[in-house]
Design an enzyme around this catalytic site. Structure first.
Site, mmCIF file in Angstrom:
data_model
loop_
_atom_site.group_PDB
_atom_site.id
_atom_site.type_symbol
_atom_site.label_atom_id
_atom_site.label_comp_id
_atom_site.label_asym_id
_atom_site.label_seq_id
_atom_site.Cartn_x
_atom_site.Cartn_y
_atom_site.Cartn_z
ATOM 1 N N HIS A 148 2.261 3.451 -8.948
ATOM 2 C CA HIS A 148 1.915 1.922 -9.279
ATOM 3 C C HIS A 148 3.343 1.454 -10.204
ATOM 4 O O HIS A 148 3.555 0.628 -9.876
ATOM 5 C CB HIS A 148 0.658 1.957 -9.992
ATOM 6 N N ASN A 188 -10.894 -2.462 -5.422
ATOM 7 C CA ASN A 188 -10.171 -1.602 -6.123
ATOM 8 C C ASN A 188 -10.713 -1.421 -7.757
ATOM 9 O O ASN A 188 -10.293 -0.498 -8.362
ATOM 10 C CB ASN A 188 -8.732 -2.252 -6.490
ATOM 11 N N TRP A 227 2.714 8.174 -2.645
ATOM 12 C CA TRP A 227 3.944 8.369 -3.019
ATOM 13 C C TRP A 227 4.169 9.332 -4.186
ATOM 14 O O TRP A 227 4.786 10.091 -4.246
ATOM 15 C CB TRP A 227 4.526 6.940 -3.467
ATOM 16 N N ASP A 271 0.773 -1.036 0.124
ATOM 17 C CA ASP A 271 0.180 0.014 -0.005
ATOM 18 C C ASP A 271 0.814 1.333 0.037
ATOM 19 O O ASP A 271 1.993 1.333 0.330
ATOM 20 C CB ASP A 271 -0.948 -0.055 1.111
#
Ligand code: IPE
Ligand code: IPE
Ligand code: MG
Length: 259
Positions: free
Chosen positions: A52, A83, A40, A35
């Site tokens: 990703h 998701n 980020w 996760d």
């Protein structure tokens, strides 16, 4: 960094002389909730798919290290059933990255005797992803050094519901009695249990929840939460998680002699 990893004379893998982990008390099955990719990217002013992409580089690093230190089973939570409700462009980017991963890691997986497997509602994946996934799962089936399971379109609750439905159908067809439904029968119908219960579940990104990961098998798993966002998770962080695991006493509800 891997070059600095060695087995010490005492049979302990060491990392740059900093973290010692015992070779004999390794978790057999490690699950990771990867996760923090979105945050980020946000911290860098980038779109979420860039997070990703960076996350898939961590996958590469961690798979390599897990295989090298002798983890038997590694289950990576790559995409949850929930998701699918993310924005279409993010879902598409994740599918494309998964496809890229399957192509780019093919050689590494086969050369290192890793068996690739998948759990989750795989039928929902686009056909071109499923094709690459099925092919690599089949081709790597004889890999006996580590089983790498990708949890894709996966939900722990959904997996238990599907198992209950299968067992109910067996009872309705007269092939089973209700009293035959026990832990063994249920586990045998839970695909994520094919590699056994996870010993250690790691979640990166700072949240302290399971978010529908390996719910059945995690009954006695040791949980390790770390703040590091997944793209920043390194070999050193995996060693720290294993080191923490090895300092714990697992009791499984019992009273042990020394305590
Ligand atoms: C985990 O990172 C990857 C997937 C869920 C596919 P996130 O995308 O959840 O990242 P955060 O939690 O929003 O930072
Ligand atoms: C869990 O992360 C799923 C994966 C890492 C694939 P999420 O980001 O989807 O979980 P929540 O929404 O924080 O619970
Ligand atoms: Mg998240």
């Amino acid at each position: 960094m891997l070059e600095n990893t060695a087995i010490s004379p005492q049979g302990r893998p060491v990392l740059q002389g900093e973290t010692l982990i015992e070779a004999r008390n390794l978790p057999r099955h490690v699950g990771i909730i990867m996760d923090g990719n979105g945050r980020w990217a946000a911290q860098r002013g980038m779109p979420r798919p860039e997070g990703h992409r960076a996350g898939s580089r961590s996958v590469r690093r961690i798979v390599r290290l897990a295989r090298r230190i002798g983890i038997e089973a590694l289950t990576l939570y790559a995409f949850s059933f929930q998701n699918w409700h993310r924005p279409d462009d993010e879902v598409s980017a994740l599918m494309a990255l998964l496809h890229d991963y399957l192509l780019s890691e093919r050689r590494e997986i086969l050369d290192n005797d890793i068996r690739l497997a998948a759990v989750g509602n795989i039928d929902k994946l686009p056909e071109w992803v499923r094709f690459a996934l099925d092919e690599l799962c089949k081709t790597s089936a004889s890999g006996d050094r580590m089983t790498l399971t990708l949890a894709l379109s996966y939900g722990g609750q959904e997996e238990i519901v599907a198992a209950a439905r299968r067992l109910a159908a067996e009872v309705a067809a007269g092939r089973m009695r209700p009293e035959d439904i026990d832990l063994g029968a249920l586990s045998a119908n839970i695909p994520s249990m094919r590699v056994g219960e996870p010993d250690l579940i790691i979640r990166t990104g700072g949240e302290t929840r399971l978010s529908n990961f390996l719910l059945f098998g995690s009954a006695y798993a040791e949980l390790y939460f770390c703040d590091r966002l997944w793209p920043d998770f390194t070999e050193k962080d995996l060693f720290a998680a294993i080191d923490s695991y090895q300092r714990r006493q697992r009791r499984f509800g019992l009273v042990l002699d020394d305590g």
